[in-house]
Design an enzyme around this catalytic site. Sequence first.
Site, PDB file in Angstrom:
ATOM      1  N   GLY A  21       0.818  -1.206   0.000  1.00 47.51           N
ATOM      2  CA  GLY A  21       0.000   0.000   0.000  1.00 47.51           C
ATOM      3  C   GLY A  21       0.848   1.251   0.000  1.00 47.51           C
ATOM      4  N   SER A  23       1.433   3.718  -1.923  1.00 43.94           N
ATOM      5  CA  SER A  23       0.981   5.018  -2.409  1.00 43.94           C
ATOM      6  C   SER A  23      -0.075   5.641  -1.512  1.00 43.94           C
ATOM      7  CB  SER A  23       0.432   4.888  -3.836  1.00 43.94           C
ATOM      8  OG  SER A  23      -0.683   4.012  -3.859  1.00 43.94           O
ATOM      9  N   LEU A  76      -3.984  -7.169  -3.483  1.00 49.18           N
ATOM     10  CA  LEU A  76      -4.438  -8.004  -2.372  1.00 49.18           C
ATOM     11  C   LEU A  76      -5.334  -9.143  -2.832  1.00 49.18           C
ATOM     12  CD1 LEU A  76      -5.347  -5.269   0.297  1.00 49.18           C
ATOM     13  CD2 LEU A  76      -3.262  -6.649   0.172  1.00 49.18           C
ATOM     14  N   LYS A 172     -11.124  -5.695   9.495  1.00 47.86           N
ATOM     15  CA  LYS A 172      -9.867  -5.533  10.231  1.00 47.86           C
ATOM     16  C   LYS A 172      -9.725  -6.592  11.323  1.00 47.86           C
ATOM     17  CE  LYS A 172      -7.253  -2.839   9.382  1.00 47.86           C
ATOM     18  NZ  LYS A 172      -6.201  -2.781   8.341  1.00 47.86           N
TER      19      LYS A 172
END
Length: 354
Positions: A21, A23, A76, A172
């Site tokens: 990730g 960026s 992902l 999460k």
Amino acid sequence: MNDTAPHTDARIEPATILITGGSGFLGSRCIAQALAAGHRVRASVRDLAREPQLRAVLARAGVDAGDRLSLHTADLRDDAGWAQAAAGCDYALHVASPFPADIPRNADELIVPAREGTLRVLRAARDAGLRRVVLTSSFAAVGYGHPPRSQPFDEETWSDTATPLAPYVASKTLAERAAWDFIATYGGSLELATVNPVGIFGPVLSDDFATSILLVKRLLDGALPGAPKLYFGVVDVRDVADLHLRAMTDPAARGQRFLATAGDFLSVAQMAAVLRDELGAAARRVPSRQLPNWLVRLAALADPTVRQILPDLGKFKNASNAKARRLLGWNPRSAPEALLATARSLIELGLVRG
């Protein structure tokens, strides 16, 4: 305090770090601080065309990436590219995870890439012989699905997946659970630590920023007629990146979770007051009244974004950063500092309505 604020230790030799990730709002800060500390970075992105933008963001953070940064394509949702990205690395910071501003129609739109993407990174890291992976989890994996409580949450608590959870919270929680299960069963010598931030604020370096930043932007824009009775933890993105680097190399971090919060949670009304008190005319649109819960519920009938906050309306939560301070020597900026840095950067970049 230096903008990149790298965690440096004379005993730590330069390493090669995979940062997923790369960026994103937090990912780019992790890259900036890793480079400032003398490390080499491989950043995973979905589109290599983002490299000029990433290098421009790093330059605004005061870092010349040069040839110590390379970008690799990996998604992902796909196995392709992860083995190549991890090969030759010493550590990985797995920062990438979907966090949209709107509620997805299907929770699996968040849960599947979060969980399966985490497992892809862990498998690649294990197979490539990395020493440790630091996973960016969230307070979302700690403080949800519980009855009201007066004591702050700490790292021993997990969000309760047996209760209805918002898709992001579930994603999460399930992704972090899957990571610990993988390490226990299939990890071999690979070590894991997690960083569990609350709402991430701090200086914005481009118009590509974290969803949490939208709260400050909407307050400054006058998009909110008042402050709903919501409470948020606040932490500066620079301090979250610093905590990742500490957790990456410190022996005390092995097998540990670390809550990243600047201090006590603040209400939206308190956050708005910080902006009004310090920004003067720039905060002229920031609301000064608090919205009654019934009005927020009424607005939610027509606005899916508002509907997303209803489960937390009026519920106070708090979290402790004592573990990160004690074990890793972490010393974050205050919540007002983080909020004001957010607001000032949005204004400087012309991202607030004039």
